[in-house]
Structure formats: C-alpha cells, structure tokens
Design a protein around this motif. Structure first.
Motif, PDB file in Angstrom:
ATOM      1  N   PHE A   6      37.216  27.592 -26.949  1.00 25.59           N
ATOM      2  CA  PHE A   6      37.131  27.185 -28.341  1.00 25.59           C
ATOM      3  C   PHE A   6      35.682  27.266 -28.785  1.00 25.59           C
ATOM      4  N   GLU A   7      35.468  27.807 -29.976  1.00 27.93           N
ATOM      5  CA  GLU A   7      34.130  27.898 -30.539  1.00 27.93           C
ATOM      6  C   GLU A   7      34.085  27.106 -31.827  1.00 27.93           C
ATOM      7  N   ILE A   8      32.993  26.411 -32.036  1.00 25.40           N
ATOM      8  CA  ILE A   8      32.802  25.613 -33.238  1.00 25.40           C
ATOM      9  C   ILE A   8      32.025  26.451 -34.239  1.00 25.40           C
ATOM     10  N   ASP A   9      32.589  26.612 -35.427  1.00 25.96           N
ATOM     11  CA  ASP A   9      31.928  27.381 -36.481  1.00 25.96           C
ATOM     12  C   ASP A   9      30.812  26.522 -37.072  1.00 25.96           C
ATOM     13  N   PRO A  10      29.555  26.900 -36.903  1.00 26.88           N
ATOM     14  CA  PRO A  10      28.457  26.078 -37.416  1.00 26.88           C
ATOM     15  C   PRO A  10      28.470  25.938 -38.937  1.00 26.88           C
ATOM     16  N   ASN A  11      29.136  26.857 -39.626  1.00 27.90           N
ATOM     17  CA  ASN A  11      29.228  26.753 -41.083  1.00 27.90           C
ATOM     18  C   ASN A  11      30.213  25.681 -41.524  1.00 27.90           C
ATOM     19  N   LEU A  12      31.083  25.253 -40.618  1.00 31.31           N
ATOM     20  CA  LEU A  12      32.073  24.235 -40.942  1.00 31.31           C
ATOM     21  C   LEU A  12      31.839  22.921 -40.207  1.00 31.31           C
ATOM     22  N   CYS A  13      30.915  22.919 -39.270  1.00 27.64           N
ATOM     23  CA  CYS A  13      30.655  21.717 -38.475  1.00 27.64           C
ATOM     24  C   CYS A  13      29.651  20.820 -39.188  1.00 27.64           C
ATOM     25  N   THR A  14      30.017  19.556 -39.344  1.00 26.60           N
ATOM     26  CA  THR A  14      29.111  18.561 -39.913  1.00 26.60           C
ATOM     27  C   THR A  14      28.681  17.552 -38.857  1.00 26.60           C
ATOM     28  N   LYS A  22      30.025   9.399 -33.869  1.00 26.98           N
ATOM     29  CA  LYS A  22      29.721  10.401 -32.848  1.00 26.98           C
ATOM     30  C   LYS A  22      30.611  11.613 -33.095  1.00 26.98           C
ATOM     31  N   PRO A  23      30.128  12.834 -32.859  1.00 25.42           N
ATOM     32  CA  PRO A  23      30.978  14.011 -33.041  1.00 25.42           C
ATOM     33  C   PRO A  23      32.277  13.903 -32.241  1.00 25.42           C
ATOM     34  N   THR A  24      33.394  14.076 -32.918  1.00 23.70           N
ATOM     35  CA  THR A  24      34.704  13.934 -32.286  1.00 23.70           C
ATOM     36  C   THR A  24      34.901  14.938 -31.159  1.00 23.70           C
ATOM     37  N   LEU A  49      25.328  16.042 -44.141  1.00 25.45           N
ATOM     38  CA  LEU A  49      26.072  15.262 -45.139  1.00 25.45           C
ATOM     39  C   LEU A  49      26.352  16.094 -46.392  1.00 25.45           C
ATOM     40  N   GLU A  50      25.405  16.944 -46.787  1.00 17.78           N
ATOM     41  CA  GLU A  50      25.623  17.834 -47.938  1.00 17.78           C
ATOM     42  C   GLU A  50      26.782  18.788 -47.646  1.00 17.78           C
ATOM     43  N   ILE A  55      32.448  20.697 -48.154  1.00 17.04           N
ATOM     44  CA  ILE A  55      33.702  21.035 -47.467  1.00 17.04           C
ATOM     45  C   ILE A  55      34.851  20.156 -47.952  1.00 17.04           C
ATOM     46  N   GLN A  56      34.557  18.877 -48.218  1.00 22.17           N
ATOM     47  CA  GLN A  56      35.592  17.947 -48.670  1.00 22.17           C
ATOM     48  C   GLN A  56      35.927  18.123 -50.150  1.00 22.17           C
ATOM     49  N   GLY A  57      35.171  18.970 -50.838  1.00 20.54           N
ATOM     50  CA  GLY A  57      35.424  19.195 -52.267  1.00 20.54           C
ATOM     51  C   GLY A  57      34.963  18.035 -53.120  1.00 20.54           C
TER      52      GLY A  57
END
Length: 59
Positions: A6-14, A22-24, A49-50, A55-57
């Motif tokens: 599994f790879e985490i997309d840095p553009n979607l990771c907050t 803590k990161p889930t 946070l930005e 991402i949350q709209g």
C-alpha cells in the motif's frame, strides 16, 4: 500482511491533522515503524490542516 503493498498518496495525506492526534495508518499498521515520513515531502502543520480543509470541501 502478505503480497499487498500500500502506498500513501502525499497529495491526499494530511497525517490525520484535523481528525486524530496520531496518524491512523501508523496506529493500525501491524508492522512497527514501517510507515515513515518522506524526507523529500515534509509539510508544516499549517500546510496539512489547509490540505484537510480543501479535501473535506470546507474551503
């Protein structure tokens, strides 16, 4: 565990800023210390946070 990678997309990771303390991904991963911060992609808490707001709209 197994053959899946599994790879985490840095553009979607907050790093779960805005959601959890803590990161889930680090909390649920069965392999200790396998999820590390990419030294070539360090973001400030404000940037994370930005990204969360966008991402949350909420922006």
């Amino acid at each position: 565990m197994g053959d899946s990678i599994f790879e985490i997309d840095p553009n979607l990771c907050t790093e779960c800023k805005g959601h959890y303390e803590k990161p889930t991904c680090q909390s649920v991963c069965p392999i200790t210390k396998c999820i590390i911060t990419d030294p070539n992609h360090i973001e400030t808490e404000e940037q994370l946070l930005e990204k969360f707001v966008i991402i949350q709209g909420l922006a």
